[in-house]
Design a protein around this motif. Sequence first.
Motif, PDB file in Angstrom:
ATOM      1  N   THR A 165       8.522 -18.214  40.429  1.00 23.70           N
ATOM      2  CA  THR A 165       7.940 -18.558  39.197  1.00 23.70           C
ATOM      3  C   THR A 165       8.543 -18.820  38.312  1.00 23.70           C
ATOM      4  N   GLU A 166      10.035 -18.781  37.701  1.00 27.12           N
ATOM      5  CA  GLU A 166      10.627 -19.185  36.639  1.00 27.12           C
ATOM      6  C   GLU A 166      10.777 -20.355  36.828  1.00 27.12           C
ATOM      7  N   CYS A 174       9.081 -23.034  39.303  1.00 19.44           N
ATOM      8  CA  CYS A 174       7.552 -24.079  38.610  1.00 19.44           C
ATOM      9  C   CYS A 174       7.344 -23.502  36.885  1.00 19.44           C
ATOM     10  N   ASN A 175       7.443 -22.680  36.299  1.00 13.92           N
ATOM     11  CA  ASN A 175       7.455 -22.772  35.018  1.00 13.92           C
ATOM     12  C   ASN A 175       7.839 -23.647  34.350  1.00 13.92           C
ATOM     13  N   ASP A 176       9.397 -23.041  34.761  1.00  9.03           N
ATOM     14  CA  ASP A 176      10.551 -24.629  33.794  1.00  9.03           C
ATOM     15  C   ASP A 176      10.235 -25.502  34.442  1.00  9.03           C
ATOM     16  N   THR A 220       5.084 -28.268  30.409  1.00  9.84           N
ATOM     17  CA  THR A 220       4.225 -27.024  28.715  1.00  9.84           C
ATOM     18  C   THR A 220       3.086 -27.779  28.271  1.00  9.84           C
ATOM     19  N   ARG A 238      -2.266 -24.013  33.512  1.00 11.17           N
ATOM     20  CA  ARG A 238      -1.568 -23.309  34.409  1.00 11.17           C
ATOM     21  C   ARG A 238      -2.052 -23.445  36.232  1.00 11.17           C
ATOM     22  N   VAL A 241       0.922 -25.194  37.602  1.00  9.81           N
ATOM     23  CA  VAL A 241       1.793 -23.888  37.638  1.00  9.81           C
ATOM     24  C   VAL A 241       1.872 -22.877  39.268  1.00  9.81           C
ATOM     25  N   ARG A 242       0.581 -22.688  39.329  1.00 10.56           N
ATOM     26  CA  ARG A 242       0.012 -21.848  40.193  1.00 10.56           C
ATOM     27  C   ARG A 242      -0.019 -22.269  41.604  1.00 10.56           C
TER      28      ARG A 242
END
Length: 101
Positions: free
Chosen positions: A55-56, A58-60, A64, A68, A71-72
Motif C-alpha cells: 500500500t505504501e 503503490c501510493n508512492d 499524484t 485512486r 492505486v487500488r
Amino acid sequence: MRKFIVPALAALATFGIAPAAHAEDVEVRVDFSDLDLSQETDVNALKSRVLAEVTETCNDEVPTFSSRLLVRSCIRDAMEQADAQIEAQRSLAMGATDEFG
C-alpha cells in the motif's frame, strides 16, 4: 496495465514483489524470518505486513495526478502476486513440519 514481476524465493528470510511502476521496477521486501508459516496466524501476520508495504509503495509510485483506482489496482495486483509467493512458502513450511513434526 501494471505488471508485477515476482522474484524466485529460495531459502531467503525476506519476501519480495516488484511492482512495475512507470518504466522502473520497485522491489518491496518484507522480513518473515520470525514467522512460522505452517501456522495460520503467522500467515495472516505476513499478509498484513505485505499489504502495509505494498500500500505504501503503490501510493508512492503511482503519480499524484492518477486516480485512486490506479492505486487500488496496483495494490490488488501486487497482493495477487504476494499471495502466490506466500502460499509457496507456506507449502515449504508445512512440508518441513510434516518431515520433522
